[in-house]
Design a protein around this motif. Structure first.
Motif, short mmCIF file in Angstrom:
data_model
loop_
_atom_site.label_atom_id
_atom_site.label_comp_id
_atom_site.label_asym_id
_atom_site.label_seq_id
_atom_site.Cartn_x
_atom_site.Cartn_y
_atom_site.Cartn_z
N GLU A 81 1.50 -1.42 0.14
CA GLU A 81 0.01 0.02 -0.07
C GLU A 81 0.54 1.49 -0.07
O GLU A 81 0.43 2.16 -0.81
CB GLU A 81 -0.84 0.49 1.12
N THR A 82 2.03 0.96 0.78
CA THR A 82 3.26 2.44 0.48
C THR A 82 3.58 3.23 -0.32
O THR A 82 3.90 3.74 -0.98
CB THR A 82 4.11 2.13 1.91
N ALA A 83 3.11 1.82 -1.15
CA ALA A 83 4.70 2.17 -2.41
C ALA A 83 3.31 2.41 -3.65
O ALA A 83 4.46 2.23 -4.45
CB ALA A 83 4.62 0.01 -2.96
N LYS A 84 2.39 2.57 -3.00
CA LYS A 84 1.99 2.37 -4.10
C LYS A 84 1.43 3.70 -4.43
O LYS A 84 0.84 5.50 -4.89
CB LYS A 84 0.39 2.07 -3.96
N THR A 85 2.13 4.85 -3.15
CA THR A 85 1.85 5.99 -3.21
C THR A 85 3.17 6.97 -3.36
O THR A 85 4.02 6.78 -3.32
CB THR A 85 2.00 6.43 -1.63
N LYS A 86 2.59 7.79 -4.43
CA LYS A 86 3.90 8.27 -4.72
C LYS A 86 4.64 10.18 -3.58
O LYS A 86 3.39 10.51 -3.18
CB LYS A 86 3.76 9.71 -5.83
N TYR A 87 5.38 9.87 -2.64
CA TYR A 87 6.57 10.91 -2.23
C TYR A 87 6.27 11.91 -2.46
O TYR A 87 7.44 12.28 -3.66
CB TYR A 87 6.62 10.32 -1.09
N ALA A 88 6.80 12.98 -1.92
CA ALA A 88 7.32 14.63 -2.50
C ALA A 88 9.05 14.39 -2.10
O ALA A 88 9.73 15.40 -2.10
CB ALA A 88 6.35 15.67 -1.92
N SER A 120 5.01 13.88 9.68
CA SER A 120 5.15 14.16 8.66
C SER A 120 5.87 14.00 7.09
O SER A 120 6.47 14.06 6.92
CB SER A 120 3.97 14.70 8.39
N ILE A 121 4.97 13.33 5.92
CA ILE A 121 5.90 12.54 5.39
C ILE A 121 5.35 13.06 3.95
O ILE A 121 4.50 12.87 3.40
CB ILE A 121 5.88 11.02 5.29
N LYS A 123 3.75 13.88 0.23
CA LYS A 123 3.23 13.19 -0.74
C LYS A 123 3.00 14.46 -1.65
O LYS A 123 3.07 15.44 -2.28
CB LYS A 123 1.93 12.76 -0.55
N ALA A 124 2.62 13.54 -2.99
CA ALA A 124 3.73 14.73 -3.98
C ALA A 124 1.92 15.34 -4.33
O ALA A 124 2.37 16.39 -5.21
CB ALA A 124 3.66 13.43 -5.30
N ASP A 125 1.47 14.72 -4.18
CA ASP A 125 0.03 15.69 -4.12
C ASP A 125 0.04 16.57 -3.55
O ASP A 125 -1.46 17.68 -3.65
CB ASP A 125 -1.46 14.84 -4.32
N GLY A 126 0.47 17.33 -2.90
CA GLY A 126 0.86 18.24 -2.26
C GLY A 126 0.39 17.92 -0.45
O GLY A 126 0.57 19.00 0.58
N THR A 127 -0.59 16.74 0.01
CA THR A 127 -1.41 16.50 0.77
C THR A 127 -0.19 15.58 2.10
O THR A 127 1.74 15.26 1.33
CB THR A 127 -2.04 15.20 1.25
N ALA A 128 -0.66 15.19 3.03
CA ALA A 128 1.37 14.76 3.64
C ALA A 128 0.34 13.18 4.42
O ALA A 128 -0.98 13.35 4.49
CB ALA A 128 1.57 15.50 4.75
N ASP A 129 0.69 12.37 4.59
CA ASP A 129 1.30 10.98 5.74
C ASP A 129 1.61 11.55 6.83
O ASP A 129 2.30 12.17 7.62
CB ASP A 129 1.97 9.47 5.61
N ARG A 130 0.22 11.26 7.83
CA ARG A 130 0.75 11.48 9.14
C ARG A 130 1.03 10.53 10.08
O ARG A 130 0.51 9.22 10.28
CB ARG A 130 -0.44 12.26 9.86
N LEU A 131 2.32 10.20 10.59
CA LEU A 131 2.48 8.51 11.26
C LEU A 131 2.95 9.77 12.86
O LEU A 131 3.44 10.58 13.31
CB LEU A 131 3.68 8.63 11.37
#
Length: 161
Positions: A81-88, A120-121, A123-131
């Motif tokens: 699932e993480t691999a599907k995400t494009k990060y900035a 937070s990490i 993401k390429a779409d301008g949002t972030a993953d909050r851990l």
């Protein structure tokens, strides 16, 4: 700033090895979606994992991973699932940046490790993953090597809020 630097010198052998296992090797394997990189890090015959479901109430925590195979499958699902995400930003660097594991208690052949995710990490779409959670790992040294015996994971960070 370098976030992937092991805070324990090689002279503090146990803590150094434990940090390398549960930070560097775990992150590299997770990003590569390669369980074979970490499968020997577990005591397969007696391993179990508790899932705290991000809840402060320990009565709500569940034995969600009674066997290593169940945890492995969930770990691989999350990695895919993480691999599907494009990060900035480079994901490995970001994982080190948002995670710390400075509290490692060692007593003989037993250890408890406190791994905390907080950040937070991008993401390429301008949002972030909050851990924002923590995990307690229980390890045992066997055959001269540290192995993961179990954990209580996905606990709120900090607890009690």
């Amino acid at each position: 700033m370098t976030f992937d630097r092991n805070p324990f010198p090689e002279g503090d052998r146990d803590r150094h090895e434990l940090w390398e296992m549960l930070m560097r090797r775990d992150f590299q394997a997770f990003i590569a979606q390669d369980w074979s990189m970490v499968e020997d890090d577990f005591l397969a015959d007696s391993f179990f994992g508790m899932h705290a479901h991000f809840l402060n109430d320990a009565d709500a925590w569940r034995l969600q991973f009674p066997r290593l195979e169940i945890y492995r499958d969930e770990w691989l699902r999350q990695a895919a699932e993480t691999a599907k995400t494009k990060y900035a930003e480079p994901l490995l660097d970001a994982m080190f940046r948002v995670t710390n594991m400075r509290d490692i208690d060692v007593d003989g052949d037993r250890a408890v490790l406190h791994k905390k995710f907080n950040g937070s990490i991008a993401k390429a779409d301008g949002t972030a993953d909050r851990l924002n959670w923590q995990t307690l790992y229980f390890c045992r040294k066997t055959g001269g090597r540290w192995k993961i015996a179990g954990f209580v994971g996905y606990m709120p960070h900090p607890l009690g809020r």
